[in-house]
Scaffold this active site. Sequence first.
Site, PDB file in Angstrom:
ATOM      1  N   ASP A  15       1.210  -1.078  -0.007  1.00 27.50           N
ATOM      2  CA  ASP A  15       0.232   0.186  -0.426  1.00 27.50           C
ATOM      3  C   ASP A  15       0.758   1.285   0.298  1.00 27.50           C
ATOM      4  OD1 ASP A  15      -2.011  -1.803   0.087  1.00 27.50           O
ATOM      5  OD2 ASP A  15      -3.002  -1.265   2.004  1.00 27.50           O
ATOM      6  N   ASP A  53      -4.173  -0.302  -1.842  1.00 28.73           N
ATOM      7  CA  ASP A  53      -5.669  -0.672  -0.722  1.00 28.73           C
ATOM      8  C   ASP A  53      -6.782   0.198  -2.450  1.00 28.73           C
ATOM      9  OD1 ASP A  53      -6.707  -1.199   1.445  1.00 28.73           O
ATOM     10  OD2 ASP A  53      -6.982   0.920   2.361  1.00 28.73           O
ATOM     11  N   HIS A  55     -10.704   1.380  -2.760  1.00 27.79           N
ATOM     12  CA  HIS A  55     -11.986   1.020  -2.439  1.00 27.79           C
ATOM     13  C   HIS A  55     -13.178   1.716  -3.318  1.00 27.79           C
ATOM     14  CE1 HIS A  55     -10.233  -0.403   1.719  1.00 27.79           C
ATOM     15  NE2 HIS A  55      -9.751   0.516   1.884  1.00 27.79           N
ATOM     16  N   HIS A  59     -17.682   2.633   0.455  1.00 29.90           N
ATOM     17  CA  HIS A  59     -17.246   1.641   1.079  1.00 29.90           C
ATOM     18  C   HIS A  59     -17.101   1.158   2.945  1.00 29.90           C
ATOM     19  CE1 HIS A  59     -13.985  -0.883   2.748  1.00 29.90           C
ATOM     20  NE2 HIS A  59     -13.851  -1.729   1.946  1.00 29.90           N
ATOM     21  N   HIS A  88     -10.373   7.191   1.371  1.00 29.23           N
ATOM     22  CA  HIS A  88      -8.842   7.102   1.114  1.00 29.23           C
ATOM     23  C   HIS A  88      -9.031   6.060  -0.439  1.00 29.23           C
ATOM     24  CE1 HIS A  88      -8.967   3.909   4.212  1.00 29.23           C
ATOM     25  NE2 HIS A  88      -8.554   2.748   3.181  1.00 29.23           N
ATOM     26  N   LYS A 113      -7.405  -4.771  -3.193  1.00 25.37           N
ATOM     27  CA  LYS A 113      -8.146  -5.216  -2.424  1.00 25.37           C
ATOM     28  C   LYS A 113      -8.814  -3.661  -1.188  1.00 25.37           C
ATOM     29  CE  LYS A 113      -4.558  -4.653   0.953  1.00 25.37           C
ATOM     30  NZ  LYS A 113      -5.004  -3.311   1.771  1.00 25.37           N
ATOM     31  N   CYS A 158      -2.298  -2.807   7.636  1.00 29.84           N
ATOM     32  CA  CYS A 158      -2.073  -3.444   5.827  1.00 29.84           C
ATOM     33  C   CYS A 158      -0.964  -4.669   6.416  1.00 29.84           C
ATOM     34  CB  CYS A 158      -2.092  -2.943   5.283  1.00 29.84           C
ATOM     35  SG  CYS A 158      -3.472  -2.047   4.964  1.00 29.84           S
TER      36      CYS A 158
HETATM   37  C1  VGL Z   1      -4.924   1.024   5.641  1.00 29.19           C
HETATM   38  C2  VGL Z   1      -6.367   1.757   7.109  1.00 29.19           C
HETATM   39  C3  VGL Z   1      -7.066   1.712   6.654  1.00 29.19           C
HETATM   40  C4  VGL Z   1      -3.475   0.402   5.413  1.00 29.19           C
HETATM   41  C5  VGL Z   1      -5.652   1.021   4.701  1.00 29.19           C
HETATM   42  O1  VGL Z   1      -2.895   0.390   4.221  1.00 29.19           O
HETATM   43  O2  VGL Z   1      -2.738   0.183   6.159  1.00 29.19           O
HETATM   44  N1  VGL Z   1      -4.575   0.814   7.343  1.00 29.19           N
HETATM   45  N2  VGL Z   1      -6.937   0.889   4.833  1.00 29.19           N
HETATM   46 ZN    ZN Z   2      -8.540   0.552   3.797  1.00 31.27          ZN
END
Ligand code: VGL
Ligand code: ZN
Length: 210
Positions: A15, A53, A55, A59, A88, A113, A158
């Site tokens: 990510d 990540d 979404h 979401h 995000h 994901k 993550c």
């Molecule tokens: C993440 C919070 C929400 C991450 C992703 O990449 O750690 N954290 N979505």
């Molecule tokens: Zn996320």
Amino acid sequence: MAIAPAPGDVLIVVDVQYDFLPGGSLAVAGGDQIIPLVNKLGRKFANVVLTQDWHPAGHVSFASNHPNAKPFDVIDLPYGAQVLWPDHCVWETHGAELSAELDLPHAQLIIRKGYNEMVDSYSGFQEADRRTKTGLEGYLRERRLKRLFVTGLATDFCVAWTALDACAAGFETFVIEDATRAIDADGSLAKAWGDMAAAGVQRLVASDIV
Ligand code: VGL
Ligand code: ZN
């Protein structure tokens, strides 16, 4: 510890997207500082896999989709507790793009994901319902990749969930600490390292990789 990457090793880069970098909607402090290190590590691994990540705007993990909720509140969903986040990594937005500073031209797979509206997915292996798989485990097994070296953002979400699932799936798993940065909400970083140590995730620094 000195570890020389072998053909069965894979660098996982979690990510590294604009929304998690300074200026992003869920900026991780110092997130940009890991990029040169990740690039340098990348040159030592024949195999590199990225996660992204990803979404939809509606979401379930976004506070904006719950009346009266604010970011970092925790709510109960059918699959368990869910932290609510600022919007995000919404697909088709700049924030969802992988950083252009990543220099990993040989990366072989990008796992997206979190695209199911009603389920979050911190882990690169499975969604937060702990049932719906992303396909990463099957990919790694078919490629005969056995040792995973995890880097990226964020250490306590993550990165940790990916490393824990990797361990549970039987892969030898390392997290390269200085190639990660944390959100650290409410003790989440200490908890993540505790959980990872208990599960057998090994903790390295980038200079251990030779
Ligand atoms: C993440 C919070 C929400 C991450 C992703 O990449 O750690 N954290 N979505
Ligand atoms: Zn996320």
